[in-house]
Design an enzyme around this catalytic site. Structure first.
Site, PDB file in Angstrom:
ATOM      1  N   GLY A  30      78.819  68.250  75.507  1.00  0.00           N
ATOM      2  CA  GLY A  30      77.595  69.131  75.974  1.00  0.00           C
ATOM      3  C   GLY A  30      78.193  70.478  76.496  1.00  0.00           C
ATOM      4  N   GLY A  32      78.914  71.725  79.519  1.00  0.00           N
ATOM      5  CA  GLY A  32      80.193  71.503  80.392  1.00  0.00           C
ATOM      6  C   GLY A  32      81.205  71.276  79.640  1.00  0.00           C
ATOM      7  N   ALA A  55      77.573  59.840  68.768  1.00  0.00           N
ATOM      8  CA  ALA A  55      77.066  60.063  67.230  1.00  0.00           C
ATOM      9  C   ALA A  55      78.291  60.821  66.437  1.00  0.00           C
ATOM     10  CB  ALA A  55      76.064  61.009  67.023  1.00  0.00           C
ATOM     11  N   GLU A  57      79.560  63.753  66.877  1.00  0.00           N
ATOM     12  CA  GLU A  57      79.796  65.078  67.738  1.00  0.00           C
ATOM     13  C   GLU A  57      81.383  65.363  67.359  1.00  0.00           C
ATOM     14  OE1 GLU A  57      76.981  65.894  71.442  1.00  0.00           O
ATOM     15  OE2 GLU A  57      78.753  64.903  71.617  1.00  0.00           O
ATOM     16  N   GLN A 137      78.638  63.371  90.704  1.00  0.00           N
ATOM     17  CA  GLN A 137      77.572  62.959  91.156  1.00  0.00           C
ATOM     18  C   GLN A 137      77.679  61.628  92.120  1.00  0.00           C
ATOM     19  OE1 GLN A 137      74.686  64.166  91.369  1.00  0.00           O
ATOM     20  NE2 GLN A 137      73.397  64.284  89.360  1.00  0.00           N
ATOM     21  N   MET A 227      77.068  65.148  99.803  1.00  0.00           N
ATOM     22  CA  MET A 227      76.947  66.523  99.570  1.00  0.00           C
ATOM     23  C   MET A 227      76.462  66.726  98.135  1.00  0.00           C
ATOM     24  SD  MET A 227      80.564  67.871 101.105  1.00  0.00           S
ATOM     25  CE  MET A 227      80.343  69.440 100.572  1.00  0.00           C
ATOM     26  N   HIS A 233      66.575  68.343  93.358  1.00  0.00           N
ATOM     27  CA  HIS A 233      65.530  68.203  92.416  1.00  0.00           C
ATOM     28  C   HIS A 233      64.357  67.138  92.865  1.00  0.00           C
ATOM     29  CE1 HIS A 233      69.227  69.742  89.677  1.00  0.00           C
ATOM     30  NE2 HIS A 233      68.425  70.849  90.068  1.00  0.00           N
TER      31      HIS A 233
END
Length: 422
Positions: A30, A32, A55, A57, A137, A227, A233
Site C-alpha cells: 500500500g 506506506g 493478490a 501485487e 498499532q 500512545m 478515530h
C-alpha cells in the site's frame, strides 16, 4: 552513516557485504510500503526487498520496475518538492526469498494483516533480526512474540506510534508522493533476552528516514501501546454517528476539522483514562517510566506545533491543524430516490482496525492495572455493534470475539508483572 557504522549495530556482520550493506524487508503493497521502499532504497548501503502477499501485487510491482525505477516525490514545503529515483532489489510473494539474510523487517500493512505476514516469514527469520511495526498499532509486540515463539528471545521487536509521514501512491510500483513529515515520533524496542541487538538499532532507522521525524525512544513497550494514535478515530466516529438513523447525507462531513465540543470531550476523556492507566502502572511497578503517555491535547501541541494555529483547547487544535485540511469522514456512496448521497462507512479502518487493535488493547492494559474506563467501554460497546462483534460485556473484556483482538488477555497476560516479562 557509512557501512562500517551500520555494521556495528548488528551481530551478523558476516551477512554484510564488503561495503557494509544493510538488508531490509518491507512488508506490504500500500501507500506506506511504497513510501518506505522508495525512501529506503534511495539511501546508500541499504538493500531493500518487498514482500507483498496480496493478490498479484508482487507481479505487478516487479513488472513496473522492469520499465523504470521508482520515483518518490518528497514534499519539504509548498515550493520545495524533490523527485528521487530508487528501486528495491526484489519484490516477491515468496517469504523465503524475501527474508534471506535480512537484518530488519518493516511491517507497513494494516494491523489486521500483521498475523498473515508474521506467520509467513517467522520460519525464515534469522537470529538478531529486528521486526518493526510501522506503525505497530497497539498489541503488535504481543502478536509478534507469539508468532516467533522461542525465536523471539534471539530477536527484537520495535513499534512506532504512527506512520512517520503522510503519503500516497500515485502510480502502483512506480510513483509515490511523500506529502509531509511528522516533526517527532515515539518508538519503543523490546529486545529478546538472548539477542545482541540494542536500542541503538533505532539510530539506523533514523538514518533511513532522514532528519524528520525525530525519533523519541520510549523507555518501555507498554507505554508505546498506550500512545498509539488509534485512540483518536473511534471517539470521533462515536461522537458524530451514535445517534445516526440511516439518513442519507448530501455531502461528506469534515472529520478532524469538523470536531464539535461533544467529540472533543469524548476524545479528551478517553485520553484521561489512558493517562491514568499509565500513572497507575508507574505507581505499582517501580523503576518503570510511563511519562511519555501524555494527554492527547499535549500530544497535538508537541507533534503538530507548527501546523496548529490555535492551541487553546483540543477542539480548536484539531480544527486549526493544517495537516488535516479537507480530510473527510469515511463514507459510502449510495443512490436514493433518483439522487446520490452518502452514508457512514462503519467498516472503515477507523473502527474495524482502531477498535480491536487499539482501544480494546488499551482497555485490556487498563483492566490489568485495575483502572476503570467508562468512556472507552461505551465506545467499544457501540463500535462492536457496528462490526457485529462482541469484545466487551459490561465493563469486562470477555466477549465471544475477544480472541480476534490483540488484548493482552488473549496472550495470557493477567498481571502487571506479566506485561513486563514478555
Amino acid at each position: 552513516m557509512d557501512g562500517r557504522k551500520l555494521s556495528r549495530h548488528f551481530s551478523r556482520a558476516e551477512d554484510l557485504d564488503s561495503e557494509g550493506t544493510l538488508k531490509i524487508l518491507v512488508c506490504g503493497g500500500g501507500n506506506g510500503a511504497h513510501c518506505m521502499a522508495a525512501l529506503a532504497s534511495s539511501r546508500p548501503h541499504v538493500d531493500v526487498r518487498v514482500l507483498t502477499l496480496y493478490a498479484d501485487e508482487a507481479e505487478r510491482w516487479t513488472q513496473a520496475l522492469k520499465e523504470e525505477d521508482m520515483t518518490i516525490s518528497i514534499t519539504y514545503s509548498e515550493d520545495n518538492i524533490e523527485d528521487v529515483k530508487s528501486r528495491p532489489s526484489l519484490v516477491t510473494k515468496d517469504p523465503a526469498k524475501a527474508a534471506e539474510g535480512i537484518h530488519m523487517i518493516f511491517f507497513t500493512v494494516p494491523a489486521f494483516a500483521h498475523a498473515q505476514y508474521l506467520q509467513a516469514i517467522a520460519p525464515h527469520i534469522l537470529d538478531n533480526t529486528l521486526l518493526i511495526g510501522l506503525p505497530g498499532q497497539a498489541g503488535f509486540e504481543f502478536q509478534a512474540v507469539k508468532a516467533l515463539g522461542d525465536k523471539a528471545k534471539q530477536c527484537a521487536v520495535a513499534s512506532f506510534e504512527s506512520l512517520p509521514w503522510a503519503c500516497r501512491t500515485l502510480e502502483f510500483g512506480r510513483h509515490v508522493q511523500l506529502l509531509g513529515f511528522k516533526e517527532a515520533l515515539g518508538a519503543a524496542i523490546l529486545i529478546g533476552s538472548k539477542s545482541n541487538l540494542t536500542s541503538h538499532s533505532l539510530d539506523i532507522i533514523q538514518f533511513i528516514f532522514g532528519e524528520n521525524p525525530v525519533f523519541k525512544v520510549i523507555n518501555n513497550y507498554v507505554a508505546i501501546n498506550l500512545m498509539a494514535k488509534s485512540i483518536i478515530h473511534p471517539p470521533l466516529m462515536y461522537g458524530r454517528w451514535r445517534r445516526y438513523t440511516d439518513e442519507v447525507l448530501h455531502e461528506k462531513p469534515l472529520f478532524y476539522q469538523g470536531v464539535d465540543d461533544e467529540q472533543a470531550s469524548l476524545l479528551s476523556k478517553v485520553s484521561d483514562e489512558v493517562v491514568m492507566t499509565a500513572k497507575v502502572i508507574e505507581s505499582k511497578r517501580k523503576n518503570i517510566d510511563m511519562s511519555a503517555v501524555i494527554h492527547i491535547l499535549d500530544w497535538y501541541r508537541e507533534y503538530y506545533c507548527h501546523e496548529i494555529s490555535d492551541h487553546s483547547c483540543l477542539k480548536n487544535a484539531m480544527q486549526t491543524n493544517k495537516a488535516y485540511d479537507g480530510l473527510l469522514h469515511p463514507m459510502k456512496q449510495v443512490a436514493t430516490k433518483g439522487s446520490e448521497g452518502f452514508v457512514p462507512d462503519f467498516n472503515y479502518r477507523y473502527i474495524r482496525e482502531d477498535v480491536p487493535f487499539g482501544l480494546v488493547v488499551m482497555k485490556g492494559i487498563a483492566q490489568i492495572a485495575g483502572v476503570d474506563t467508562p468512556t472507552i467501554d461505551i465506545i467499544i460497546e457501540w463500535a462492536q455493534k457496528q462490526l457485529n462483534k462482541e469484545y466487551i460485556v459490561g465493563n469486562r473484556l470477555n466477549g465471544k470475539d475477544i480472541g480476534e483482538t490483540r488484548a493482552p488477555q488473549v496472550y495470557g497476560f493477567e498481571t502487571i508483572e506479566d506485561l513486563f516479562h514478555i
